[in-house]
Write a protein that holds these residues in place. Structure first.
Motif, mmCIF file in Angstrom:
data_model
loop_
_atom_site.group_PDB
_atom_site.id
_atom_site.type_symbol
_atom_site.label_atom_id
_atom_site.label_comp_id
_atom_site.label_asym_id
_atom_site.label_seq_id
_atom_site.Cartn_x
_atom_site.Cartn_y
_atom_site.Cartn_z
ATOM 1 N N GLU A 28 0.832 -1.209 0.000
ATOM 2 C CA GLU A 28 0.000 0.000 0.000
ATOM 3 C C GLU A 28 0.860 1.251 0.000
ATOM 4 O O GLU A 28 0.487 2.281 -0.573
ATOM 5 C CB GLU A 28 -0.916 -0.010 1.223
ATOM 6 N N GLY A 29 2.034 1.167 0.628
ATOM 7 C CA GLY A 29 2.913 2.328 0.682
ATOM 8 C C GLY A 29 3.742 2.510 -0.575
ATOM 9 O O GLY A 29 3.801 3.605 -1.146
ATOM 10 N N PHE A 30 4.388 1.443 -1.035
ATOM 11 C CA PHE A 30 5.325 1.563 -2.158
ATOM 12 C C PHE A 30 4.750 1.099 -3.489
ATOM 13 O O PHE A 30 5.311 1.396 -4.548
ATOM 14 C CB PHE A 30 6.594 0.741 -1.855
ATOM 15 N N GLY A 31 3.658 0.371 -3.448
ATOM 16 C CA GLY A 31 3.114 -0.189 -4.674
ATOM 17 C C GLY A 31 3.888 -1.406 -5.132
ATOM 18 O O GLY A 31 4.905 -1.765 -4.549
ATOM 19 N N TYR A 32 3.408 -2.011 -6.197
ATOM 20 C CA TYR A 32 4.074 -3.205 -6.719
ATOM 21 C C TYR A 32 3.794 -3.320 -8.203
ATOM 22 O O TYR A 32 2.900 -2.668 -8.753
ATOM 23 C CB TYR A 32 3.584 -4.458 -5.989
ATOM 24 N N THR A 33 4.592 -4.159 -8.855
ATOM 25 C CA THR A 33 4.355 -4.477 -10.263
ATOM 26 C C THR A 33 4.056 -5.964 -10.365
ATOM 27 O O THR A 33 4.268 -6.728 -9.421
ATOM 28 C CB THR A 33 5.583 -4.141 -11.122
ATOM 29 N N THR A 34 3.577 -6.378 -11.512
ATOM 30 C CA THR A 34 3.360 -7.805 -11.781
ATOM 31 C C THR A 34 4.364 -8.237 -12.837
ATOM 32 O O THR A 34 4.450 -7.638 -13.914
ATOM 33 C CB THR A 34 1.930 -8.065 -12.264
ATOM 34 N N ASN A 35 5.146 -9.270 -12.520
ATOM 35 C CA ASN A 35 6.192 -9.682 -13.448
ATOM 36 C C ASN A 35 5.628 -10.539 -14.580
ATOM 37 O O ASN A 35 4.429 -10.828 -14.632
ATOM 38 C CB ASN A 35 7.340 -10.391 -12.708
ATOM 39 N N SER A 36 6.518 -10.952 -15.466
ATOM 40 C CA SER A 36 6.090 -11.692 -16.659
ATOM 41 C C SER A 36 5.499 -13.051 -16.329
ATOM 42 O O SER A 36 4.819 -13.653 -17.165
ATOM 43 C CB SER A 36 7.274 -11.863 -17.616
ATOM 44 N N LYS A 37 5.740 -13.540 -15.117
ATOM 45 C CA LYS A 37 5.192 -14.825 -14.700
ATOM 46 C C LYS A 37 3.874 -14.684 -13.948
ATOM 47 O O LYS A 37 3.307 -15.679 -13.490
ATOM 48 C CB LYS A 37 6.221 -15.562 -13.843
ATOM 49 N N GLY A 38 3.423 -13.431 -13.817
ATOM 50 C CA GLY A 38 2.132 -13.190 -13.194
ATOM 51 C C GLY A 38 2.168 -13.039 -11.682
ATOM 52 O O GLY A 38 1.108 -13.070 -11.029
ATOM 53 N N TYR A 39 3.370 -12.826 -11.111
ATOM 54 C CA TYR A 39 3.493 -12.693 -9.661
ATOM 55 C C TYR A 39 3.866 -11.263 -9.285
ATOM 56 O O TYR A 39 4.550 -10.558 -10.042
ATOM 57 C CB TYR A 39 4.535 -13.681 -9.123
ATOM 58 N N LYS A 40 3.441 -10.840 -8.094
ATOM 59 C CA LYS A 40 3.620 -9.468 -7.637
ATOM 60 C C LYS A 40 5.020 -9.239 -7.053
ATOM 61 O O LYS A 40 5.538 -10.096 -6.345
ATOM 62 C CB LYS A 40 2.566 -9.130 -6.583
ATOM 63 N N VAL A 41 5.586 -8.062 -7.367
ATOM 64 C CA VAL A 41 6.909 -7.692 -6.881
ATOM 65 C C VAL A 41 6.850 -6.288 -6.313
ATOM 66 O O VAL A 41 6.455 -5.336 -7.004
ATOM 67 C CB VAL A 41 7.964 -7.748 -8.005
ATOM 68 N N LEU A 42 7.219 -6.116 -5.064
ATOM 69 C CA LEU A 42 7.211 -4.809 -4.412
ATOM 70 C C LEU A 42 8.168 -3.831 -5.090
ATOM 71 O O LEU A 42 9.220 -4.221 -5.603
ATOM 72 C CB LEU A 42 7.633 -4.947 -2.949
ATOM 73 N N ASN A 43 7.836 -2.579 -5.055
ATOM 74 C CA ASN A 43 8.746 -1.521 -5.471
ATOM 75 C C ASN A 43 9.616 -1.099 -4.285
ATOM 76 O O ASN A 43 9.116 -0.982 -3.152
ATOM 77 C CB ASN A 43 7.969 -0.301 -5.965
ATOM 78 N N ASN A 44 10.888 -0.904 -4.528
ATOM 79 C CA ASN A 44 11.810 -0.254 -3.591
ATOM 80 C C ASN A 44 12.217 -1.055 -2.352
ATOM 81 O O ASN A 44 13.272 -0.810 -1.772
ATOM 82 C CB ASN A 44 11.264 1.103 -3.103
ATOM 83 N N VAL A 45 11.396 -1.967 -1.906
ATOM 84 C CA VAL A 45 11.700 -2.684 -0.662
ATOM 85 C C VAL A 45 11.575 -4.194 -0.848
ATOM 86 O O VAL A 45 10.896 -4.675 -1.752
ATOM 87 C CB VAL A 45 10.782 -2.231 0.497
ATOM 88 N N ARG A 46 12.237 -4.925 0.024
ATOM 89 C CA ARG A 46 12.156 -6.380 0.071
ATOM 90 C C ARG A 46 12.056 -6.811 1.530
ATOM 91 O O ARG A 46 12.138 -5.986 2.450
ATOM 92 C CB ARG A 46 13.411 -7.014 -0.567
#
Length: 448
Positions: free
Chosen positions: A294-312
């Motif tokens: 909710e804070g940093f947002g995320y993208t969806t990769n080519s395999k259809g899974y979510k990846v956080l922006n900026n943090v891990r």
């Protein structure tokens, strides 16, 4: 010990194997460390004097003449030959990984005299390496499914240095983990890989906060402690880890994902790895990642899974193979987050919570030369068939990734043109390191 063998004995042949256990394979590693540290120096008269004094007082027989013979005839170098599978090789359990035999008929007793030291030198690093390899296989399956497989080498970080019984254990076990991964805080493992396998820098780490460097700011200064970490270490393309559960991990995630701290993270160009250090990960991680997304947002990769922006995130508390699988089933399989978001730190369970029984290690005599003839030697206890041992001058054969332990070359599949090759190398012979492996070679072997 020599007088316990049949009269006329001149040769003793033994092997080392994992008889089974937690994993159905072993990844062989560590013998070279022992050979370089302990077998590449001769026994001296002073050594014999000390042994005679202590063992006589201890109450066990000590035949000094046999050691004097080694000193006078061989200059103190041990007249034995040790053969072993190439370090880093993965072999199914039940196979001979090492064989040992005397090279001087007067020293037939020396083979099993070495048992305690050599078996210990093998079971510990090989078991650590095997467990590390097992977890690597789990993580690679999830990376191939949900993320970037090229990141595998930094998915399991060694946190075990303070959880082992000695600095030597940290070095041996830490090097064993580095056969499969490159992330470690056990610097002794890096040093051992360098010392005994001519490695360069085999393992790496990143700047990371600990609880004292966060709590020393006081609870009211928690946000400032986090900001200071980004200020000090948050560089473009860099990675910095910050433990964030000293008080309330969920409030900490809100701090990270809002206001000036969020913008500071973004502007730094670094990736901030947030580390929880308590609680049940299957409960805590879903709540954390929801707040952070909710804070940093995320993208969806080519395999259809979510990846956080900026943090891990990295979880390093109570990690073992079972907890890793539980976390991944929840976060990847159920919630659709890529393994790219996560790493794991493993401490005591990686380097300390293993023992000889984890893989049921044993060194057994399988043949003896008596009155000029080699005879089979074995045990087969009626009360435990799992302790039955191999017979004869066995060795390890390989063909197309398949392994078999036997005295002679297997005939299986020869009708299909399959050729079996003996894969035990002579690594030690009469005081000399006969075959040396670099850490590069060990790692290459681990990937076959």
């Amino acid at each position: 010990m020599a007088t316990q063998y049949p009269a006329g004995t001149t040769g003793v042949y033994s092997y080392i194997a994992s008889r089974g256990g937690k994993f159905d394979f072993t990844q062989f590693f560590g013998l070279q460390m022992f050979i370089k540290e302990y077998l590449l120096r001769p026994v001296t008269k002073a050594d014999i004097n000390i042994a005679e004094e202590i063992l006589t007082a201890h109450g066990v027989p000590f035949d000094r003449s046999r050691w004097d013979y080694i000193l006078e005839t061989h200059g103190g170098w041990l007249p034995v030959k040790i053969k072993a599978v190439a370090e880093g090789t993965t072999v199914p359990v039940g196979n001979a990984l090492v064989t040992i035999e005397n090279t001087d008929p007067e020293c037939f007793w020396l083979t099993t005299w070495l048992e305690t030291a050599v078996l210990r030198a093998i079971w510990y690093p090989t078991t650590v390496s095997t467990q590390s390899k097992y977890i690597k296989n789990i993580l690679m399956n999830y990376l191939e499914k949900s993320g970037d497989p090229s990141t595998i080498y930094f998915k399991l970080h060694d946190f075990g240095a303070r959880g082992v019984s000695s600095m030597e254990s940290a070095g041996i076990g830490g090097a064993a983990h580095l056969v499969n991964f490159m992330g470690t805080d056990t610097l002794t493992g890096v040093l051992f890989a360098r010392e005994y396998y001519n490695a360069g820098i085999a393992g790496f780490s990143i700047p990371a906060a600990e609880h004292s460097t966060i709590t020393s700011w006081g609870r009211a200064g928690e946000l400032n402690a986090y900001s200071n970490m980004v200020t000090q270490f948050g560089k473009p393309g860099g990675i910095v880890a910050v433990v964030s559960d000293s008080y309330n991990i969920y409030e900490a995630c809100k701090m990270w994902g809002t206001g000036d701290l969020k913008q500071q993270v973004i502007d730094s160009g670094a990736t901030v790895v947030i580390r929880p250090d308590s609680g049940d990960p299957v409960e805590v991680l879903p709540k954390m990642i929801q707040i952070l997304s909710e804070g940093f947002g995320y993208t969806t990769n080519s395999k259809g899974y979510k990846v956080l922006n900026n943090v891990r995130l990295i979880w390093g508390d109570g990690i073992n193979s079972l907890s890793i699988q539980s976390i991944l089933r929840m976060m990847v399989d159920q919630l659709g987050w890529s393994l790219d978001n996560f790493a794991f730190g493993m401490g005591g369970a990686l380097l300390q919570q293993v023992d000889r029984d984890t893989q049921k290690w044993a060194m057994k005599c399988s043949a003896a030369k008596v009155n000029g003839e080699w005879v089979d030697v074995f045990k087969d206890p009626i009360t435990d068939s799992g302790k039955a041992s191999l017979k004869g001058r066995v060795t390890l054969w390989e063909s197309g990734g398949e392994f078999e332990t036997s005295v002679s070359k297997p005939t299986r599949w020869t009708d299909k043109g399959t050729e079996w090759t003996e894969v035990l190398n002579t690594v030690y012979w009469n005081g000399n390191l006969h075959k040396e492996f670099t850490f590069e070679e060990v790692r290459a072997n681990s990937m076959k």
